[in-house]
Design a protein around this motif. Structure first.
Motif, PDB file in Angstrom:
ATOM      1  N   GLY A   1       0.788  -1.225   0.000  1.00 23.39           N
ATOM      2  CA  GLY A   1       0.000   0.000   0.000  1.00 23.39           C
ATOM      3  C   GLY A   1       0.820   1.275   0.000  1.00 23.39           C
ATOM      4  N   GLU A   2       2.163   1.163  -0.117  1.00 23.30           N
ATOM      5  CA  GLU A   2       3.026   2.334  -0.127  1.00 23.30           C
ATOM      6  C   GLU A   2       3.526   2.624  -1.545  1.00 23.30           C
ATOM      7  N   PHE A   3       4.034   3.841  -1.755  1.00 29.13           N
ATOM      8  CA  PHE A   3       4.585   4.193  -3.059  1.00 29.13           C
ATOM      9  C   PHE A   3       6.103   4.222  -2.979  1.00 29.13           C
ATOM     10  N   MET A   4       6.756   4.009  -4.107  1.00 29.51           N
ATOM     11  CA  MET A   4       8.213   3.926  -4.182  1.00 29.51           C
ATOM     12  C   MET A   4       8.803   5.324  -4.297  1.00 29.51           C
ATOM     13  N   SER A   5       9.732   5.668  -3.394  1.00 36.06           N
ATOM     14  CA  SER A   5      10.336   7.001  -3.448  1.00 36.06           C
ATOM     15  C   SER A   5      11.791   6.983  -2.993  1.00 36.06           C
ATOM     16  N   THR A   6      12.423   5.821  -3.068  1.00 40.28           N
ATOM     17  CA  THR A   6      13.819   5.706  -2.657  1.00 40.28           C
ATOM     18  C   THR A   6      14.664   5.219  -3.831  1.00 40.28           C
ATOM     19  N   GLY A   7      15.991   5.213  -3.648  1.00 37.24           N
ATOM     20  CA  GLY A   7      16.880   4.795  -4.719  1.00 37.24           C
ATOM     21  C   GLY A   7      16.788   5.753  -5.891  1.00 37.24           C
ATOM     22  N   VAL A   8      16.848   5.208  -7.097  1.00 37.80           N
ATOM     23  CA  VAL A   8      16.751   6.052  -8.286  1.00 37.80           C
ATOM     24  C   VAL A   8      15.358   6.655  -8.418  1.00 37.80           C
ATOM     25  N   TRP A   9      14.359   6.042  -7.762  1.00 38.96           N
ATOM     26  CA  TRP A   9      12.992   6.562  -7.773  1.00 38.96           C
ATOM     27  C   TRP A   9      12.854   7.840  -6.962  1.00 38.96           C
TER      28      TRP A   9
END
Length: 257
Positions: A164-172
């Motif tokens: 249920g979370e969105f990706m916002s780490t690494g290259v994102w």
């Protein structure tokens, strides 16, 4: 091998797997067939190439490497997740499901236009190896970005706490769609030697990378995912902040709050 024969081959490969997927009501073959079609067509074009120099080896090799990387990743992913929810409204409809497979077959043919142009005309005999360097550099950069982005997102989604979370780490952290940016670079990199090899109307082969760029920017890629993300997280301030500060496509330093 002619462009028409390429189209027939693409439709034939996708047609066979469409019948299997429709009969079994499965999503397992959909994405792997996409990559497989590129690989088969590159191999066939290379086999029928009138000249096999560094250009031909590099073009066919880059296409096969990309197809194996993407195909392996997508096949592993679908075996893990079992169901691709993109097809929930299509899987049981012969027309809707079949239309998707036909669109996929035509898209592969269109994207492969520069590969056809570089492998079918004996171009390797007319340009120097140095002309390959810019294209290979762009291709390698694109493949690396795409590979890292896919690996990071798959690892993120595999964690129970990420549900249920969105990706916002690494290259994102620097791009909301870095995998698509890598994909665009891959195909522009493969096509780039054509700038030195193509003549006259042959420059129309650049419609291939232009097609995948426009497709991801305005049709089946970014617009769909952005809409889905907004539906899920638009009410969350952290998502709105991420969207405000993070580049849509090209990885860039985050904007100031």
């Amino acid at each position: 091998m002619s462009l028409l024969q390429m189209l027939v081959l693409s439709i034939a490969i996708n047609g066979v797997f469409f019948v299997i997927a429709a009969l079994l009501r499965t999503d397992v073959f959909t994405d792997i067939t996409y990559s497989l079609t590129f690989a088969v067509m590159a191999a066939v074009l290379f086999a029928f190439a009138p000249f096999r120099g560094m250009l031909e080896f590099a073009t066919a090799g880059a296409t096969l490497l990309w197809a194996l990387r993407l195909g392996g990743y997508l096949f592993y992913r679908i075996l893990r997740i079992k169901v691709d929810h993109r097809f929930d409204d299509k899987r049981n409809s012969f027309v809707k499901f079949g239309s998707f497979w036909l669109f996929q077959a035509i898209s592969v043919w269109a994207i492969m236009l520069p590969v056809y142009g570089l492998l079918s005309g004996g171009k390797g005999a007319t340009i120097s190896p140095a002309a390959l360097v810019p294209g290979l550099a762009v291709f390698v950069a694109g493949l690396a970005i795409e590979t890292v982005a896919d690996a990071q997102k798959f690892a993120f989604k595999s964690k129970p706490e990420s549900k249920g979370e969105f990706m916002s780490t690494g290259v994102w952290r620097y791009s909301r769609h870095p995998n698509y940016f890598g994909e665009m670079l891959v195909w522009w990199g493969i096509a780039l030697p054509g700038a030195f090899a193509f003549r006259g109307a042959e420059f129309l082969f650049f419609l291939g990378p232009l097609y995948i760029t426009l497709l991801l920017l305005f049709v089946s890629g970014i617009p769909i995912l952005e809409k889905e993300a907004d539906r899920k997280w638009e009410s969350r301030e952290d998502y709105r902040e991420y969207k405000r500060r993070t580049s849509l496509l090209i990885p860039l330093p985050r904007r100031k709050a």
